[in-house]
Design a protein around this motif. Structure first.
Motif, short mmCIF file in Angstrom:
data_model
loop_
_atom_site.label_atom_id
_atom_site.label_comp_id
_atom_site.label_asym_id
_atom_site.label_seq_id
_atom_site.Cartn_x
_atom_site.Cartn_y
_atom_site.Cartn_z
N ALA A 118 23.24 -51.02 49.16
CA ALA A 118 22.64 -52.16 48.33
C ALA A 118 21.94 -52.99 49.30
O ALA A 118 20.92 -53.71 48.82
CB ALA A 118 23.70 -52.62 47.52
N LYS A 119 22.45 -53.32 50.46
CA LYS A 119 21.67 -54.17 51.43
C LYS A 119 20.26 -53.90 51.98
O LYS A 119 19.71 -54.74 52.55
CB LYS A 119 22.61 -54.99 52.42
N MET A 120 20.10 -52.69 51.83
CA MET A 120 18.90 -52.02 52.42
C MET A 120 17.71 -52.40 51.82
O MET A 120 17.66 -52.29 50.47
CB MET A 120 19.03 -50.32 52.73
N ASP A 121 16.71 -52.91 52.47
CA ASP A 121 15.35 -53.38 51.66
C ASP A 121 14.69 -52.19 51.61
O ASP A 121 13.96 -51.60 52.63
CB ASP A 121 14.62 -54.43 52.64
N VAL A 122 14.38 -51.61 50.47
CA VAL A 122 13.60 -50.41 50.10
C VAL A 122 12.35 -50.66 50.50
O VAL A 122 11.76 -49.57 51.01
CB VAL A 122 13.67 -49.89 48.84
N VAL A 123 11.76 -51.90 50.34
CA VAL A 123 10.11 -52.27 50.91
C VAL A 123 10.00 -51.90 52.24
O VAL A 123 8.89 -51.07 52.82
CB VAL A 123 9.67 -53.43 50.15
N ASN B 141 12.07 -41.86 52.06
CA ASN B 141 11.80 -43.11 52.09
C ASN B 141 11.90 -43.75 50.48
O ASN B 141 11.35 -44.44 49.99
CB ASN B 141 10.15 -43.11 52.37
N ARG C 272 10.45 -48.28 53.49
CA ARG C 272 8.94 -47.57 53.42
C ARG C 272 7.97 -47.92 54.26
O ARG C 272 7.04 -47.13 54.65
CB ARG C 272 8.51 -47.63 51.89
#
Lengths: 306, 253, 294
Positions: free
Chosen positions: B78-83, B53, B86
């Motif tokens: 880079a395009k993955m939204d980390v929020v 995560n 999670r």
């Protein structure tokens, strides 16, 4: 052979005895040393106790309801010091109102956002150095910039801004301490639930740190209220007819008023009495504020168990 | 092993500054299964699940090489939204970490930060999740008391429930029972077995029996390397690697 | 969108965090800018080492040596009072005080460190100066000695509080190791704990010094205010800070006198800057020595 043995025994005993003697002289040194330390703490407490004692004893006779609520009359020899109390209140609130948002933002950046970079080091360095600048130099800065260049004149505004800049390092370090005390696990829990960085700061970090930040602010409030040098040329005046009516008016302030009473004016013997009264009010104000902050902080430490 | 792959790690190398913490890890984690990571402390198992995560993003100087695919998409892209990632990959930590707020506020937190304002919806979700975490009966009369008043085991179940509220797809457990007593531990384990019907579960544990009790697949790690990965039963009965066998029989670790 | 918002917040905080830097640079620029006129009239050497300070004479004299000298004398004098007493108090609190005493003394010291300087100045003026004048039989109570004494009293809680912090950073294990070897408490204190906290204590002393050099109101009220080189410590003196405070009111804005006062401010700023940098370097070394990190 025998003699040699006896000798050896003797020297052995001598050594033991020397050891014992050494112990005894060590004890004497310790007693003397500890006594000296005790004397020094007594000195500290005596000096500071006597300051409070003299000011309280002489000041209490001056203080009355009129003294606290009325404006000065008859060339500062009669009446009260209410405008000075009000002025100190305005200046302090103004200074904290200016320094708190800036200082808190700075602390948040340093604790929550800052990657290790040159920029962060520069910011830390400037905070440390700003904290060490003599108060009179802040006064000079306020005079040159707020009074002269910005044209605010000698006013509450100029004085508050000057005091605010001076309070900034204190506010930053108090806020930083409070923010750093928030357990990392709270932040992780929030982020792991899909909260953004800012949401985590706003909803978890700040509420948890709030009591600590408040304590720090109160502590600085006391310091700001007692400062004189920064407002000498930027805000304070010896006498106003009544209460200030805008942020651009000059004000009387308690600490400056004490100085002015002792060095200016025509009736020193009467003025000294009033100065005692002002000193007592200021002392009570500052001591109450800082005692409050310290008690609050101890309570917090107990609840966090750190 | 013909299950649906939820997460695929491909040649993962991970560094804290100059020290390499993970070496060439390749592993498939299957949907609706419990996958356990075991190994001596410091072997990198926690580090690995914190990659899933992207919790390691928080560590300054950390660097990851290789790809981790979740449902076929690179989570480090880079395009993955980390929020969002999670939110989809929940996590339960070693020490219970409820916020110093009320039980209800703790539960509602995940919804509120996602901009949900509908009170009855929030309440329904909170109650459902507490029920799923088998905590509802314990706390139904004191939802507005501080979460810090709960016992350690209850706090940990609250953290699990809190993570269910946002309806994740995967739940990571990082030694969830490390600070709990045996009875609380059993409750958590039962809960994990219950939850695997709806979620993909990854658990790190230094307790081999726990891995044997709850997991379908077990991965054994040692010094940053994945030594062996197989169905739990096989690992515990017929391990292929000598090192796994030695570890399981208590020769080191 | 969310990512944009996050970035935006980060930048807002970054910009606000620069405030301290902006103010510090602003102070430096202001001090230089306002003191340029005086440096264009008089040589730097002349200003710094001239002993004649007659700003209102015709022609005026702006020799600052007397003022700098006065600051140095008063500061060093105050250190003679506050270092032994302040450090002694810290050692007492750390080593001898019982748990109960400590719980009482530490906050007291901290509260006392927060008493405004104007109070000390006032106290010095109305109590200490007349007292010393009588007891020591000196012509004027307001003199370098009194200023040193009052300033020393004022700096004592600061030094004590900072030194106590430094002592408390010394790991408990040092102390236990020493006691276990049969050393008594005094030996442990002087041979193990104080050396270990040494640079931390030095930092406390230096910071106390920095506070004393920059202190205005106390010296303004107590030091007597004569801008001549004192012949003895019982002569009145005029340190830098009180010169600025006392004369700014009568200096015409933009005049050479006005500019000269800013030049004093500049010198004062540079002196405290150097002192603070020294303190910073020593304290960094202290933290490294005890393995405290940053």
């Amino acid at each position: 052979m025998h003699a040699e043995n006896a000798n050896r025994n003797l020297s052995f005993m001598g050594k033991t005895m020397g050891f014992k003697k050494g112990l005894r002289s060590n004890d004497i040194t310790q007693t003397i040393g500890f006594t000296l330390l005790f004397v020094s703490i007594l000195f500290t407490l005596f000096f500071l106790g006597s300051i409070i004692y003299f000011i309280a004893v002489q000041g209490i006779s001056v203080i009355s309801w009129e003294f606290l609520t009325e404006v000065p009359r008859k060339a500062m020899t009669k009446g009260g010091v209410a405008p000075a109390i009000v002025g100190t209140f305005y200046l302090t609130i103004g200074a904290i109102g200016f320094a708190l948002p800036l200082g808190l933002a700075c602390a948040i950046y340093l604790c929550e956002y800052s990657p290790k970079s040159i920029m962060v080091n520069i910011i830390r360095l400037s905070i440390n150095n700003l904290a060490g600048v003599p108060s009179i130099v802040f006064g000079l800065f306020g005079l040159a910039v707020f009074v002269k260049v910005f044209g605010f004149g000698v006013s509450i505004l100029s004085g508050s801004l000057t005091l605010g800049i001076m309070a900034l390092p204190g506010i930053i370090s108090a806020s930083q301490e409070a923010l750093l005390a928030v357990p990392q696990s709270y932040k992780e829990a929030s982020l792991a639930l899909g909260a953004t960085h800012w949401q985590t700061i706003k909803k978890v970090v700040l509420p948890t740190a709030l009591p600590g930040i408040l304590t720090g602010v109160i502590l600085n409030l006391g310091r700001v209220a007692g400062e004189t040098a920064p407002i000498l040329f930027t805000a304070a005046t010896f006498y106003t007819r009544g209460f200030p009516d805008s942020i651009f008016s000059e004000v009387m302030a308690l600490p400056y008023h004490i100085y002015a009473l002792m060095t200016e004016g025509t009736r020193p013997e009467v003025q000294a009495g009033i100065a005692y009264g002002c000193a007592l009010i200021l002392l009570c104000l500052v001591l109450t504020i800082s005692a409050l902050a310290i008690i609050l902080r101890q309570k917090q430490r107990r609840t966090y168990g750190s | 092993m013909d299950h649906e792959v939820k997460i695929r790690a491909d040649k993962i190398n991970f560094y804290y500054g100059k020290t390499q913490a993970l070496k060439n890890i390749a592993i498939d984690i299957y949907s609706n299964k419990v996958t356990a990571f075991i190994g001596p402390s410091g072997c990198g198992k926690s580090t690995f699940i914190r990659l899933l995560n992207r919790m390691n993003d928080l560590i300054p100087g950390a660097r990851v090489e290789g790809r981790i695919l979740m449902d076929g998409k690179d989570i480090n892209h880079a395009k993955m939204d980390v929020v969002d990632l999670r939110r989809r990959v929940g996590m339960v930590f070693q020490k219970p970490n409820p916020f110093p707020k009320t039980i209800y506020e703790n539960m509602a937190y995940g919804l509120i930060i996602n901009g949900i304002k509908d009170k009855s919806f929030i309440e329904q979700r909170v109650i459902n999740s507490l029920k799923k975490a088998a905590l509802f009966d314990d706390v139904k009369d004191r939802l507005h008391d501080s979460a810090l008043m709960l016992s350690g085991g209850q706090q940990q179940r609250l953290c699990i429930a809190r993570c269910l509220v946002v309806e994740p797809e995967v739940i990571l457990f990082d030694e969830p029972c490390a600070s709990l007593d045996p009875i609380s531990t059993r409750k958590i384990e039962e809960l994990i077995l219950e939850l695997k019907h709806d979620y993909t579960i990854v658990i790190v544990t230094h307790n081999m029996q726990q891995a044997a009790r709850v997991s379908d697949h077990t991965a054994f790690m040692y010094l940053g390397e994945l030594i062996e990965y197989d169905e739990t039963e096989k690992i515990f009965t017929v391990p292929k690697e000598k090192m796994t066998e030695e570890y399981l029989s208590g020769k080191f670790g | 969108m969310i990512r944009f918002k996050e970035e935006l917040y980060k930048w807002i905080f970054a910009v606000l965090a620069l405030a301290s830097l902006v103010f510090l640079v602003g102070i430096i620029i202001t001090l230089f800018k306002e003191s340029i006129p005086i440096f264009s009239h008089y040589s730097f050497f002349h200003l710094l080492f001239g002993t004649q300070w007659y700003p209102t004479f015709e022609p005026p004299e702006f020799g600052m040596f007397t003022l700098i000298f006065a600051s140095v004398v008063v500061t060093l004098g105050s250190m003679l009072f506050c270092v032994p007493i302040g450090v002694g108090s810290a050692l007492y609190i750390h080593e001898i005080a019982s748990e109960k005493q400590r719980a009482f003394l530490k906050p007291i010291i901290e509260i006392l460190a927060g008493i405004p300087s104007i109070i000390y100045g006032f106290f010095g003026m109305v109590i200490v100066a007349p007292l010393l004048q009588n007891v020591l039989d000196i012509p004027i109570g307001l003199c370098a000695f009194t200023a040193s004494l009052v300033l020393g009293i004022m700096a004592t809680p600061t030094v004590a509080s900072l030194a106590e912090d430094a002592l408390s950073f010394v790991p408990r294990s040092f102390r236990e190791a020493s006691l276990a070897l049969g050393a008594n408490r005094w030996q442990t204190l002087t041979k193990v704990i104080v050396p270990a906290a040494g640079s931390g204590i030095s930092t406390a002393i230096i910071l106390g010094m920095s506070r004393a050099v920059g202190e205005t109101m106390t010296v303004l009220m107590v030091a007597g205010g004569a801008a001549v080189i004192p012949k003895s410590i019982f002569d009145p003196v005029r340190p830098m800070t009180s010169t600025i405070a006392a004369e700014m009111g009568e200096a015409v804005m933009g005049s050479t006198h006005f500019s000269a006062l800013f030049a004093i401010g500049l010198i004062l700023f540079l002196i405290t800057l150097i002192i603070n940098i020294i303190a910073e370097v020593i304290s960094r070394r202290f933290r490294l020595k005890l393995g405290l990190g940053r």
